[in-house]
Scaffold this motif. Structure first.
Motif, PDB file in Angstrom:
ATOM      1  N   SER A 102      -0.399  12.301   0.646  1.00  0.00           N
ATOM      2  CA  SER A 102      -1.301  12.750   1.706  1.00  0.00           C
ATOM      3  C   SER A 102      -1.078  11.998   3.015  1.00  0.00           C
ATOM      4  O   SER A 102      -1.947  12.012   3.898  1.00  0.00           O
ATOM      5  CB  SER A 102      -2.762  12.571   1.249  1.00  0.00           C
ATOM      6  N   ASP A 103       0.083  11.339   3.123  1.00  0.00           N
ATOM      7  CA  ASP A 103       0.430  10.580   4.327  1.00  0.00           C
ATOM      8  C   ASP A 103      -0.550   9.445   4.600  1.00  0.00           C
ATOM      9  O   ASP A 103      -0.762   9.046   5.753  1.00  0.00           O
ATOM     10  CB  ASP A 103       0.546  11.490   5.555  1.00  0.00           C
ATOM     11  N   LEU A 104      -1.143   8.929   3.535  1.00  0.00           N
ATOM     12  CA  LEU A 104      -1.987   7.755   3.629  1.00  0.00           C
ATOM     13  C   LEU A 104      -1.180   6.544   3.180  1.00  0.00           C
ATOM     14  O   LEU A 104      -0.161   6.685   2.503  1.00  0.00           O
ATOM     15  CB  LEU A 104      -3.235   7.926   2.757  1.00  0.00           C
ATOM     16  N   LYS A 105      -1.631   5.354   3.536  1.00  0.00           N
ATOM     17  CA  LYS A 105      -0.869   4.144   3.237  1.00  0.00           C
ATOM     18  C   LYS A 105      -1.539   3.352   2.118  1.00  0.00           C
ATOM     19  O   LYS A 105      -2.665   2.870   2.288  1.00  0.00           O
ATOM     20  CB  LYS A 105      -0.741   3.261   4.482  1.00  0.00           C
ATOM     21  N   PRO A 106      -0.874   3.192   0.975  1.00  0.00           N
ATOM     22  CA  PRO A 106      -1.440   2.347  -0.077  1.00  0.00           C
ATOM     23  C   PRO A 106      -1.311   0.872   0.288  1.00  0.00           C
ATOM     24  O   PRO A 106      -0.265   0.426   0.762  1.00  0.00           O
ATOM     25  CB  PRO A 106      -0.594   2.691  -1.302  1.00  0.00           C
ATOM     26  N   VAL A 107      -2.374   0.129   0.067  1.00  0.00           N
ATOM     27  CA  VAL A 107      -2.348  -1.332   0.219  1.00  0.00           C
ATOM     28  C   VAL A 107      -2.668  -1.904  -1.159  1.00  0.00           C
ATOM     29  O   VAL A 107      -3.775  -1.727  -1.678  1.00  0.00           O
ATOM     30  CB  VAL A 107      -3.371  -1.806   1.263  1.00  0.00           C
ATOM     31  N   PHE A 108      -1.687  -2.555  -1.756  1.00  0.00           N
ATOM     32  CA  PHE A 108      -1.824  -3.036  -3.125  1.00  0.00           C
ATOM     33  C   PHE A 108      -2.618  -4.339  -3.168  1.00  0.00           C
ATOM     34  O   PHE A 108      -2.329  -5.273  -2.421  1.00  0.00           O
ATOM     35  CB  PHE A 108      -0.444  -3.247  -3.749  1.00  0.00           C
ATOM     36  N   VAL A 109      -3.604  -4.375  -4.045  1.00  0.00           N
ATOM     37  CA  VAL A 109      -4.400  -5.586  -4.220  1.00  0.00           C
ATOM     38  C   VAL A 109      -4.245  -6.072  -5.654  1.00  0.00           C
ATOM     39  O   VAL A 109      -4.158  -5.275  -6.594  1.00  0.00           O
ATOM     40  CB  VAL A 109      -5.880  -5.353  -3.873  1.00  0.00           C
ATOM     41  N   ASP A 110      -4.192  -7.369  -5.815  1.00  0.00           N
ATOM     42  CA  ASP A 110      -3.957  -7.955  -7.126  1.00  0.00           C
ATOM     43  C   ASP A 110      -5.196  -7.825  -8.013  1.00  0.00           C
ATOM     44  O   ASP A 110      -6.285  -7.448  -7.558  1.00  0.00           O
ATOM     45  CB  ASP A 110      -3.544  -9.416  -7.000  1.00  0.00           C
TER      46      ASP A 110
END
Length: 379
Positions: A102-110
């Motif tokens: 969806s052209d969104l940006k994933p930000v990975f969190v631990d």
């Protein structure tokens, strides 16, 4: 010959339901209604009732359920291309695919090393001016929702989309943002379900669903999944064909009423493991209260995972690894996200192992497997 302990046998899992499933499949086949219709509507009604939500929309699979939610939020102007979505580093790649599609940006969190779920502290550290949404994943059947995550969502006015692929019927201690229920599927703005055959409640093929209390969001999801159509030959969106098959809907309508029974049996097996595994080389998952974990997987950790797995197989115990490679290290994402710092997720990927816990495994089996584990010695 030593006993064999299968990890999963779907024939065995579905055997108790087969008389009702056969009748349901015959009913669909004889109805002449093979797209949409009363079988899908009945399933949707049952799922909405079970989760305590106003709307349930059947779709083709769990990934499409998440995709349709994010696409609907974009169509409604609540999310925009480039907005950041907080995603746990420890999850299946589908959680991330739904975001990037969806052209969104994933930000990975631990993760929290005890629960293997998204850490509230890591979420706070990952917040930025572009953060607009949070994707709690109820991984392994454990509720990923608490007072801290709820407070962050409220403080930052974040959209909360639940990935409920693995935790149907689970119930935590914190109610939803808008719904007084504490059941998964009712905790945020919308939730995505997967009924892949291996799930606690599985179809006989791919199937998924979306639940929400938001009428506008529900209407957008339903339209997007049906070619973007709000009525016949009238397309308000450039949509998709992600409808739920009536055959799968009929199967799921048979199995949904047994959710608590199925989950209860898994909880009994998990309790047996927790009670009887006593090997210092093997770390157990965090204990769970009530239905805060419905044990889609029973995940242990050990430093020499591969040797331990070989040992178990030699004693007839079949296992699985969920997941050996985090999504940010998958080839499709490594170039952009391979720099992600998630030490707890990285450590878990190296050490985790899933023990048998489906209806193929009895409490007696679990005690026997625990005895085998207790005899294991690191070399």
């Amino acid at each position: 010959m030593s006993k064999n302990y299968p990890f999963l046998d779907l024939g065995t899992v579905n055997s108790p339901f087969m008389p009702e499933i056969r009748a349901a499949l015959d009913r669909v086949a004889l109805s002449g209604r093979y797209i949409g219709g009363p079988e899908v509507e009945r399933f949707e009604h049952l799922l909405a009732e079970q989760t305590g939500t106003a709307h349930a929309i059947g779709v083709s699979n769990g990934l499409d359920a998440m995709r349709m939610i994010f696409r609907a939020l974009i169509q409604l102007g609540r999310l925009h291309a480039g907005d950041e979505v907080l995603v746990p580093a420890n999850t299946y790649v589908a959680s991330v695919l739904a975001v990037t599609d969806s052209d969104l940006k994933p930000v990975f969190v631990d993760i929290d090393p005890d629960t293997s779920l998204m850490s509230a502290d890591a979420v706070r550290n990952a917040l930025s001016p572009r953060t607009r949404a949070m994707l709690p994943v109820h991984l392994y059947g454990r509720v990923c929702w608490n007072a801290e995550l709820k407070a962050i969502a409220v403080e930052r006015d974040l959209i909360v989309v639940e990935d409920n692929a693995q935790a149907i019927g689970a119930c935590g201690s914190e109610c939803g943002l808008f719904n007084p229920s504490c059941r998964t599927g009712s905790l945020g703005h919308a939730a995505a379900f997967s009924f892949y055959p291996t799930k606690n409640i599985g179809a006989l093929g791919d199937a998924g669903a979306v639940t929400t209390d938001d009428a506008a969001l529900a209407a957008a999801v339903r339209a997007l999944a049906n070619y973007g159509s709000d009525r016949r030959y009238h397309n308000i969106y450039a949509g998709f064909n992600c409808r739920l098959d009536p055959l799968q809907a009929a199967v799921l309508a048979v199995k949904l009423p047994y959710t608590d029974v199925v989950n209860g049996a898994r909880m009994d097996v998990a309790a047996a493991y927790m009670r009887t595994i006593r090997n210092a080389a093997v770390s157990l998952p965090a204990a769970a209260v009530g239905r805060e974990c419905v044990w889609h997987q029973f995940v242990v950790r050990t430093p020499r995972r591969d040797a331990f797995r070989d040992y178990l197989l030699a004693h007839g115990v079949h296992t699985d690894i969920n997941y050996p490679v985090p999504p940010y290290l998958q080839p499709c994402y490594a170039a952009q996200y391979g720099h992600t710092e998630a030490p707890f997720t990285d450590e878990q990927a190296r050490t985790l192992l899933c023990l048998p816990i489906s209806s193929c495994t009895s409490v007696d089996d679990a005690c026997e497997i625990a005895r085998i584990i207790n005899d294991y010695k690191e070399s």
